[in-house]
Scaffold this motif. Structure first.
Motif, PDB file in Angstrom:
ATOM      1  N   LEU A  11      -5.241  -4.812  -5.290  1.00  0.00           N
ATOM      2  CA  LEU A  11      -5.410  -5.554  -4.043  1.00  0.00           C
ATOM      3  C   LEU A  11      -4.065  -5.959  -3.459  1.00  0.00           C
ATOM      4  O   LEU A  11      -3.830  -5.817  -2.258  1.00  0.00           O
ATOM      5  CB  LEU A  11      -6.283  -6.786  -4.283  1.00  0.00           C
ATOM      6  CG  LEU A  11      -6.568  -7.653  -3.065  1.00  0.00           C
ATOM      7  CD1 LEU A  11      -7.408  -6.878  -2.047  1.00  0.00           C
ATOM      8  CD2 LEU A  11      -7.280  -8.920  -3.486  1.00  0.00           C
ATOM      9  N   LEU A  12      -3.178  -6.435  -4.301  1.00  0.00           N
ATOM     10  CA  LEU A  12      -1.851  -6.828  -3.839  1.00  0.00           C
ATOM     11  C   LEU A  12      -1.095  -5.640  -3.249  1.00  0.00           C
ATOM     12  O   LEU A  12      -0.507  -5.732  -2.167  1.00  0.00           O
ATOM     13  CB  LEU A  12      -1.058  -7.443  -4.998  1.00  0.00           C
ATOM     14  CG  LEU A  12       0.346  -7.905  -4.672  1.00  0.00           C
ATOM     15  CD1 LEU A  12       0.314  -9.088  -3.727  1.00  0.00           C
ATOM     16  CD2 LEU A  12       1.076  -8.259  -5.947  1.00  0.00           C
ATOM     17  N   ILE A  13      -1.123  -4.515  -3.942  1.00  0.00           N
ATOM     18  CA  ILE A  13      -0.437  -3.316  -3.449  1.00  0.00           C
ATOM     19  C   ILE A  13      -1.096  -2.815  -2.170  1.00  0.00           C
ATOM     20  O   ILE A  13      -0.425  -2.345  -1.253  1.00  0.00           O
ATOM     21  CB  ILE A  13      -0.402  -2.233  -4.539  1.00  0.00           C
ATOM     22  CG1 ILE A  13       0.489  -2.701  -5.687  1.00  0.00           C
ATOM     23  CG2 ILE A  13       0.130  -0.914  -3.990  1.00  0.00           C
ATOM     24  CD1 ILE A  13       0.424  -1.802  -6.903  1.00  0.00           C
ATOM     25  N   ALA A  14      -2.430  -2.927  -2.076  1.00  0.00           N
ATOM     26  CA  ALA A  14      -3.135  -2.497  -0.866  1.00  0.00           C
ATOM     27  C   ALA A  14      -2.723  -3.335   0.335  1.00  0.00           C
ATOM     28  O   ALA A  14      -2.486  -2.797   1.427  1.00  0.00           O
ATOM     29  CB  ALA A  14      -4.636  -2.590  -1.085  1.00  0.00           C
ATOM     30  N   ILE A  15      -2.610  -4.630   0.154  1.00  0.00           N
ATOM     31  CA  ILE A  15      -2.200  -5.503   1.260  1.00  0.00           C
ATOM     32  C   ILE A  15      -0.787  -5.170   1.721  1.00  0.00           C
ATOM     33  O   ILE A  15      -0.514  -5.050   2.919  1.00  0.00           O
ATOM     34  CB  ILE A  15      -2.322  -6.986   0.840  1.00  0.00           C
ATOM     35  CG1 ILE A  15      -3.795  -7.361   0.667  1.00  0.00           C
ATOM     36  CG2 ILE A  15      -1.658  -7.899   1.853  1.00  0.00           C
ATOM     37  CD1 ILE A  15      -4.028  -8.705   0.026  1.00  0.00           C
ATOM     38  N   ILE A  16       0.090  -4.963   0.758  1.00  0.00           N
ATOM     39  CA  ILE A  16       1.468  -4.608   1.107  1.00  0.00           C
ATOM     40  C   ILE A  16       1.511  -3.258   1.815  1.00  0.00           C
ATOM     41  O   ILE A  16       2.229  -3.089   2.800  1.00  0.00           O
ATOM     42  CB  ILE A  16       2.367  -4.603  -0.150  1.00  0.00           C
ATOM     43  CG1 ILE A  16       2.518  -6.029  -0.689  1.00  0.00           C
ATOM     44  CG2 ILE A  16       3.737  -4.005   0.149  1.00  0.00           C
ATOM     45  CD1 ILE A  16       3.165  -6.121  -2.047  1.00  0.00           C
ATOM     46  N   SER A  17       0.731  -2.295   1.342  1.00  0.00           N
ATOM     47  CA  SER A  17       0.760  -0.969   1.953  1.00  0.00           C
ATOM     48  C   SER A  17       0.178  -0.971   3.364  1.00  0.00           C
ATOM     49  O   SER A  17       0.620  -0.195   4.214  1.00  0.00           O
ATOM     50  CB  SER A  17       0.010   0.039   1.082  1.00  0.00           C
ATOM     51  OG  SER A  17      -1.378  -0.200   1.119  1.00  0.00           O
ATOM     52  N   ILE A  18      -0.788  -1.837   3.635  1.00  0.00           N
ATOM     53  CA  ILE A  18      -1.337  -1.926   4.992  1.00  0.00           C
ATOM     54  C   ILE A  18      -0.275  -2.451   5.952  1.00  0.00           C
ATOM     55  O   ILE A  18      -0.113  -1.926   7.059  1.00  0.00           O
ATOM     56  CB  ILE A  18      -2.601  -2.813   5.004  1.00  0.00           C
ATOM     57  CG1 ILE A  18      -3.751  -2.089   4.304  1.00  0.00           C
ATOM     58  CG2 ILE A  18      -2.988  -3.193   6.431  1.00  0.00           C
ATOM     59  CD1 ILE A  18      -4.968  -2.940   4.057  1.00  0.00           C
ATOM     60  N   PHE A  19       0.462  -3.473   5.522  1.00  0.00           N
ATOM     61  CA  PHE A  19       1.498  -4.036   6.387  1.00  0.00           C
ATOM     62  C   PHE A  19       2.674  -3.088   6.587  1.00  0.00           C
ATOM     63  O   PHE A  19       3.289  -3.076   7.651  1.00  0.00           O
ATOM     64  CB  PHE A  19       1.994  -5.372   5.840  1.00  0.00           C
ATOM     65  CG  PHE A  19       1.025  -6.500   6.058  1.00  0.00           C
ATOM     66  CD1 PHE A  19       0.623  -6.859   7.335  1.00  0.00           C
ATOM     67  CD2 PHE A  19       0.506  -7.191   4.985  1.00  0.00           C
ATOM     68  CE1 PHE A  19      -0.269  -7.895   7.536  1.00  0.00           C
ATOM     69  CE2 PHE A  19      -0.388  -8.230   5.170  1.00  0.00           C
ATOM     70  CZ  PHE A  19      -0.781  -8.583   6.454  1.00  0.00           C
ATOM     71  N   THR A  20       2.988  -2.292   5.582  1.00  0.00           N
ATOM     72  CA  THR A  20       4.134  -1.385   5.707  1.00  0.00           C
ATOM     73  C   THR A  20       3.742  -0.008   6.222  1.00  0.00           C
ATOM     74  O   THR A  20       4.617   0.796   6.530  1.00  0.00           O
ATOM     75  CB  THR A  20       4.850  -1.224   4.350  1.00  0.00           C
ATOM     76  OG1 THR A  20       3.946  -0.673   3.399  1.00  0.00           O
ATOM     77  CG2 THR A  20       5.396  -2.546   3.871  1.00  0.00           C
ATOM     78  N   GLY A  21       2.448   0.282   6.295  1.00  0.00           N
ATOM     79  CA  GLY A  21       1.999   1.576   6.799  1.00  0.00           C
ATOM     80  C   GLY A  21       2.062   2.685   5.772  1.00  0.00           C
ATOM     81  O   GLY A  21       2.025   3.869   6.122  1.00  0.00           O
ATOM     82  N   GLU A  22       2.133   2.364   4.506  1.00  0.00           N
ATOM     83  CA  GLU A  22       2.258   3.355   3.438  1.00  0.00           C
ATOM     84  C   GLU A  22       0.901   3.593   2.750  1.00  0.00           C
ATOM     85  O   GLU A  22       0.782   3.466   1.535  1.00  0.00           O
ATOM     86  CB  GLU A  22       3.285   2.896   2.407  1.00  0.00           C
ATOM     87  CG  GLU A  22       4.689   2.812   2.934  1.00  0.00           C
ATOM     88  CD  GLU A  22       5.295   4.179   3.188  1.00  0.00           C
ATOM     89  OE1 GLU A  22       4.837   5.155   2.558  1.00  0.00           O
ATOM     90  OE2 GLU A  22       6.209   4.267   3.998  1.00  0.00           O
ATOM     91  N   LEU A  23      -0.100   3.965   3.497  1.00  0.00           N
ATOM     92  CA  LEU A  23      -1.432   4.156   2.924  1.00  0.00           C
ATOM     93  C   LEU A  23      -1.497   5.371   2.002  1.00  0.00           C
ATOM     94  O   LEU A  23      -2.165   5.340   0.975  1.00  0.00           O
ATOM     95  CB  LEU A  23      -2.471   4.262   4.033  1.00  0.00           C
ATOM     96  CG  LEU A  23      -2.684   2.975   4.834  1.00  0.00           C
ATOM     97  CD1 LEU A  23      -3.646   3.221   5.977  1.00  0.00           C
ATOM     98  CD2 LEU A  23      -3.176   1.870   3.945  1.00  0.00           C
ATOM     99  N   VAL A  24      -0.802   6.433   2.376  1.00  0.00           N
ATOM    100  CA  VAL A  24      -0.815   7.635   1.536  1.00  0.00           C
ATOM    101  C   VAL A  24      -0.159   7.337   0.187  1.00  0.00           C
ATOM    102  O   VAL A  24      -0.646   7.771  -0.858  1.00  0.00           O
ATOM    103  CB  VAL A  24      -0.112   8.807   2.247  1.00  0.00           C
ATOM    104  CG1 VAL A  24       0.025  10.001   1.332  1.00  0.00           C
ATOM    105  CG2 VAL A  24      -0.860   9.173   3.508  1.00  0.00           C
ATOM    106  N   THR A  25       0.918   6.571   0.212  1.00  0.00           N
ATOM    107  CA  THR A  25       1.589   6.187  -1.022  1.00  0.00           C
ATOM    108  C   THR A  25       0.659   5.361  -1.899  1.00  0.00           C
ATOM    109  O   THR A  25       0.615   5.545  -3.119  1.00  0.00           O
ATOM    110  CB  THR A  25       2.866   5.386  -0.711  1.00  0.00           C
ATOM    111  OG1 THR A  25       3.694   6.161   0.146  1.00  0.00           O
ATOM    112  CG2 THR A  25       3.612   5.020  -1.968  1.00  0.00           C
TER     113      THR A  25
END
Length: 55
Positions: A11-25
């Motif tokens: 969940l933490l990594i998902a929130i960070i990835s949404i804000f940074t735009g790194e969904l594929v990562t």
């Protein structure tokens, strides 16, 4: 580690990835973590079987 702790990390990594735009990562990291968890479980089963064989 407990299952809830993995969910918290995801969940933490998902929130960070949404804000940074790194969904594929995030998706690729998820696949890697699932693979590592499967390898870990398999190694634990092998260790348990070897210990039972010795005893």
């Amino acid at each position: 580690m407990q299952g809830w702790l993995y969910a918290l990390y995801a969940l933490l990594i998902a929130i960070i990835s949404i804000f940074t735009g790194e969904l594929v990562t995030f998706i690729m990291l998820g696949f890697i973590l699932i693979s590592l968890q499967n390898i870990h479980s398999t190694l634990k089963e092998i260790l348990k079987a070897n210990k039972e064989k010795i005893d």
